[in-house]
Scaffold this motif. Structure first.
Motif, PDB file in Angstrom:
ATOM      1  N   GLY A  32       0.798  -1.221   0.000  1.00 24.38           N
ATOM      2  CA  GLY A  32       0.000   0.000   0.000  1.00 24.38           C
ATOM      3  C   GLY A  32       0.828   1.267   0.000  1.00 24.38           C
ATOM      4  O   GLY A  32       1.999   1.267   0.394  1.00 24.38           O
ATOM      5  N   ILE A  33       0.223   2.349  -0.497  1.00 24.61           N
ATOM      6  CA  ILE A  33       0.808   3.690  -0.436  1.00 24.61           C
ATOM      7  C   ILE A  33      -0.163   4.560   0.355  1.00 24.61           C
ATOM      8  O   ILE A  33      -1.370   4.563   0.080  1.00 24.61           O
ATOM      9  N   VAL A  34       0.349   5.281   1.337  1.00 23.55           N
ATOM     10  CA  VAL A  34      -0.503   6.048   2.244  1.00 23.55           C
ATOM     11  C   VAL A  34      -0.244   7.544   2.060  1.00 23.55           C
ATOM     12  O   VAL A  34       0.904   7.992   2.085  1.00 23.55           O
ATOM     13  N   TYR A  35      -1.330   8.304   1.892  1.00 20.58           N
ATOM     14  CA  TYR A  35      -1.235   9.741   1.642  1.00 20.58           C
ATOM     15  C   TYR A  35      -1.962  10.533   2.732  1.00 20.58           C
ATOM     16  O   TYR A  35      -3.005  10.103   3.236  1.00 20.58           O
ATOM     17  N   LEU A  36      -1.406  11.690   3.046  1.00 21.02           N
ATOM     18  CA  LEU A  36      -2.152  12.692   3.796  1.00 21.02           C
ATOM     19  C   LEU A  36      -2.837  13.565   2.758  1.00 21.02           C
ATOM     20  O   LEU A  36      -2.178  14.088   1.845  1.00 21.02           O
ATOM     21  N   CYS A  37      -4.153  13.696   2.862  1.00 22.29           N
ATOM     22  CA  CYS A  37      -4.924  14.473   1.884  1.00 22.29           C
ATOM     23  C   CYS A  37      -5.822  15.474   2.600  1.00 22.29           C
ATOM     24  O   CYS A  37      -6.166  15.305   3.771  1.00 22.29           O
ATOM     25  N   LYS A  38      -6.192  16.517   1.861  1.00 22.07           N
ATOM     26  CA  LYS A  38      -7.197  17.458   2.356  1.00 22.07           C
ATOM     27  C   LYS A  38      -8.508  17.170   1.638  1.00 22.07           C
ATOM     28  O   LYS A  38      -8.546  17.101   0.409  1.00 22.07           O
ATOM     29  N   ASP A  39      -9.549  16.978   2.443  1.00 19.14           N
ATOM     30  CA  ASP A  39     -10.888  16.810   1.863  1.00 19.14           C
ATOM     31  C   ASP A  39     -11.390  18.202   1.485  1.00 19.14           C
ATOM     32  O   ASP A  39     -11.655  19.031   2.365  1.00 19.14           O
ATOM     33  N   LEU A  40     -11.501  18.473   0.203  1.00 19.33           N
ATOM     34  CA  LEU A  40     -11.867  19.809  -0.262  1.00 19.33           C
ATOM     35  C   LEU A  40     -13.309  20.171   0.063  1.00 19.33           C
ATOM     36  O   LEU A  40     -13.686  21.336  -0.015  1.00 19.33           O
ATOM     37  N   ARG A  41     -14.114  19.191   0.437  1.00 19.60           N
ATOM     38  CA  ARG A  41     -15.505  19.477   0.817  1.00 19.60           C
ATOM     39  C   ARG A  41     -15.596  19.909   2.279  1.00 19.60           C
ATOM     40  O   ARG A  41     -16.271  20.876   2.614  1.00 19.60           O
ATOM     41  N   SER A  42     -14.905  19.179   3.141  1.00 14.86           N
ATOM     42  CA  SER A  42     -14.983  19.489   4.582  1.00 14.86           C
ATOM     43  C   SER A  42     -13.814  20.332   5.062  1.00 14.86           C
ATOM     44  O   SER A  42     -13.836  20.860   6.174  1.00 14.86           O
ATOM     45  N   GLN A  43     -12.762  20.437   4.216  1.00  8.55           N
ATOM     46  CA  GLN A  43     -11.523  21.155   4.564  1.00  8.55           C
ATOM     47  C   GLN A  43     -10.784  20.473   5.721  1.00  8.55           C
ATOM     48  O   GLN A  43      -9.982  21.103   6.407  1.00  8.55           O
ATOM     49  N   LYS A  44     -11.034  19.195   5.917  1.00  8.40           N
ATOM     50  CA  LYS A  44     -10.358  18.448   6.981  1.00  8.40           C
ATOM     51  C   LYS A  44      -9.317  17.511   6.385  1.00  8.40           C
ATOM     52  O   LYS A  44      -9.443  17.071   5.239  1.00  8.40           O
ATOM     53  N   ASN A  45      -8.290  17.223   7.173  1.00  7.51           N
ATOM     54  CA  ASN A  45      -7.268  16.276   6.742  1.00  7.51           C
ATOM     55  C   ASN A  45      -7.793  14.849   6.849  1.00  7.51           C
ATOM     56  O   ASN A  45      -8.485  14.504   7.807  1.00  7.51           O
ATOM     57  N   ARG A  46      -7.464  14.058   5.855  1.00  9.71           N
ATOM     58  CA  ARG A  46      -7.825  12.639   5.846  1.00  9.71           C
ATOM     59  C   ARG A  46      -6.597  11.836   5.417  1.00  9.71           C
ATOM     60  O   ARG A  46      -5.679  12.359   4.790  1.00  9.71           O
ATOM     61  N   VAL A  47      -6.623  10.573   5.755  1.00  4.47           N
ATOM     62  CA  VAL A  47      -5.584   9.654   5.301  1.00  4.47           C
ATOM     63  C   VAL A  47      -6.203   8.732   4.263  1.00  4.47           C
ATOM     64  O   VAL A  47      -7.279   8.172   4.487  1.00  4.47           O
ATOM     65  N   ILE A  48      -5.531   8.601   3.123  1.00  4.25           N
ATOM     66  CA  ILE A  48      -6.004   7.701   2.070  1.00  4.25           C
ATOM     67  C   ILE A  48      -4.947   6.625   1.835  1.00  4.25           C
ATOM     68  O   ILE A  48      -3.761   6.943   1.672  1.00  4.25           O
ATOM     69  N   LYS A  49      -5.392   5.393   1.845  1.00  2.00           N
ATOM     70  CA  LYS A  49      -4.492   4.282   1.524  1.00  2.00           C
ATOM     71  C   LYS A  49      -4.864   3.741   0.161  1.00  2.00           C
ATOM     72  O   LYS A  49      -6.034   3.494  -0.126  1.00  2.00           O
ATOM     73  N   GLN A  50      -3.863   3.574  -0.669  1.00  2.00           N
ATOM     74  CA  GLN A  50      -4.041   3.055  -2.032  1.00  2.00           C
ATOM     75  C   GLN A  50      -3.353   1.702  -2.144  1.00  2.00           C
ATOM     76  O   GLN A  50      -2.203   1.537  -1.723  1.00  2.00           O
ATOM     77  N   LEU A  51      -4.050   0.730  -2.695  1.00  2.00           N
ATOM     78  CA  LEU A  51      -3.398  -0.537  -3.009  1.00  2.00           C
ATOM     79  C   LEU A  51      -2.423  -0.287  -4.147  1.00  2.00           C
ATOM     80  O   LEU A  51      -2.774   0.341  -5.152  1.00  2.00           O
ATOM     81  N   ARG A  52      -1.197  -0.749  -4.002  1.00  2.00           N
ATOM     82  CA  ARG A  52      -0.205  -0.547  -5.060  1.00  2.00           C
ATOM     83  C   ARG A  52      -0.751  -1.065  -6.400  1.00  2.00           C
ATOM     84  O   ARG A  52      -1.244  -2.193  -6.461  1.00  2.00           O
ATOM     85  N   PRO A  53      -0.681  -0.274  -7.458  1.00  2.00           N
ATOM     86  CA  PRO A  53      -1.185  -0.734  -8.758  1.00  2.00           C
ATOM     87  C   PRO A  53      -0.595  -2.065  -9.203  1.00  2.00           C
ATOM     88  O   PRO A  53      -1.254  -2.854  -9.880  1.00  2.00           O
ATOM     89  N   SER A  54       0.659  -2.329  -8.823  1.00  2.00           N
ATOM     90  CA  SER A  54       1.302  -3.587  -9.220  1.00  2.00           C
ATOM     91  C   SER A  54       0.650  -4.805  -8.573  1.00  2.00           C
ATOM     92  O   SER A  54       0.884  -5.936  -8.995  1.00  2.00           O
ATOM     93  N   LYS A  55      -0.190  -4.562  -7.543  1.00  2.00           N
ATOM     94  CA  LYS A  55      -0.829  -5.669  -6.831  1.00  2.00           C
ATOM     95  C   LYS A  55      -2.221  -5.991  -7.383  1.00  2.00           C
ATOM     96  O   LYS A  55      -2.854  -6.943  -6.938  1.00  2.00           O
ATOM     97  N   HIS A  56      -2.701  -5.199  -8.346  1.00  2.00           N
ATOM     98  CA  HIS A  56      -4.058  -5.393  -8.866  1.00  2.00           C
ATOM     99  C   HIS A  56      -4.276  -6.782  -9.444  1.00  2.00           C
ATOM    100  O   HIS A  56      -5.370  -7.327  -9.387  1.00  2.00           O
ATOM    101  N   ARG A  57      -3.205  -7.347  -9.994  1.00  2.00           N
ATOM    102  CA  ARG A  57      -3.343  -8.634 -10.672  1.00  2.00           C
ATOM    103  C   ARG A  57      -3.366  -9.814  -9.698  1.00  2.00           C
ATOM    104  O   ARG A  57      -3.619 -10.941 -10.086  1.00  2.00           O
ATOM    105  N   SER A  58      -3.088  -9.531  -8.439  1.00  2.00           N
ATOM    106  CA  SER A  58      -3.078 -10.590  -7.428  1.00  2.00           C
ATOM    107  C   SER A  58      -4.384 -10.592  -6.648  1.00  2.00           C
ATOM    108  O   SER A  58      -4.681  -9.637  -5.923  1.00  2.00           O
TER     109      SER A  58
END
Length: 254
Positions: A32-58
């Motif tokens: 996984g790749i983990v990002y700190l993001c700003k929710d542009l609707r609520s203006q609050k910080n959120r954490v988003i985890k993304q499954l690595r694209p290379s893992k999609h086939r598994s």
């Protein structure tokens, strides 16, 4: 090589799912790749985890990602992340959770040189034990209790990263007991790690921790059972009883 080209993290300022703006990459793991993001609707910080694209086939990796989100969905504890939503975008898999402000123990120990004496180490274990107990009551076994997965802010402890967590059965089996005791063992490793933050070597040759560290007998007893040197613990209550005995012994010293 394939992973190197495919798994490039999103750059700062990238908008994910139309309203999450990437602030920075918090970390990268094996799947996984983990990002700190700003929710542009609520203006609050959120954490988003993304499954690595290379893992999609598994199928296995996708299932692990979905299992992690299912665990997060069952949590309702102020010291653990809250899951807000899951989504897919251009075949990428994501989930969004609350942002818990604080530095993990690994960074605090290595970068800010934070140390913990015996009593402070036991107090950290006391907080962590309460969180592990909460999980075990839900038949969830963390299986990755390590200092990078523990955040500390104003002496309050938070537990994150459920990527390797496992679900046990309501009726305890030998397998469930093994997973439970793995979490207990990890608690022992964390406690030992914290205790070593105040240690300075007096010898050229490394010695066993029982000789290098000067600890109360109650703390030694607790550690030996957590690390399965002596009879392993089988219940949180037994750990809690011995932990409170160790804390009491340290209060006498104070």
């Amino acid at each position: 090589m394939y992973q190197f080209f495919v798994d490039k993290p999103f750059k700062e300022g990238t908008i994910i799912n139309n309203h999450y703006e990437v602030v920075r990459v918090i970390g990268t793991g094996s799947y996984g790749i983990v990002y700190l993001c700003k929710d542009l609707r609520s203006q609050k910080n959120r954490v988003i985890k993304q499954l690595r694209p290379s893992k999609h086939r598994s199928k296995k990796e996708v299932e692990l990602f979905e299992i992690e989100t299912s665990f997060l969905r069952t949590l309702n504890h102020k010291k653990m992340p809250i899951l807000y939503e899951t989504f897919t975008n251009n075949e990428d898999f994501f989930y969004v959770m609350s942002y818990i402000e604080g530095d993990n123990l690994e960074d605090q120990i290595f970068y800010t040189k934070k140390t913990f004496n015996e009593k402070e180490s036991l107090q950290i274990l006391e907080q962590l034990l309460e969180l592990v107990d909460y999980l075990h009551q839900k038949n969830i076994y963390h299986q990755d209790l390590r200092i990078p997965n523990i955040l500390l802010k104003n002496n309050e402890l938070f537990l994150i990263d459920f990527g390797l967590s496992k679900l046990g059965k309501a009726v305890e089996s030998a397998h469930s007991l093994k997973m439970k005791q793995q979490d207990y063992y990890d608690l022992g490793e964390i406690l030992l790690y914290l205790l070593y933050t105040t240690y300075t070597s007096k010898y050229k040759k490394a010695l066993p921790w029982t000789e290098e560290l000067s600890l109360e007998n109650e703390t030694v007893h607790l550690l030996k059972r957590l690390l399965q040197i002596n009879e392993p613990y089988s219940t949180i209550k037994d750990i809690s009883d011995d932990l409170h005995a160790a804390l009491k012994a340290n209060e006498k010293v104070d």
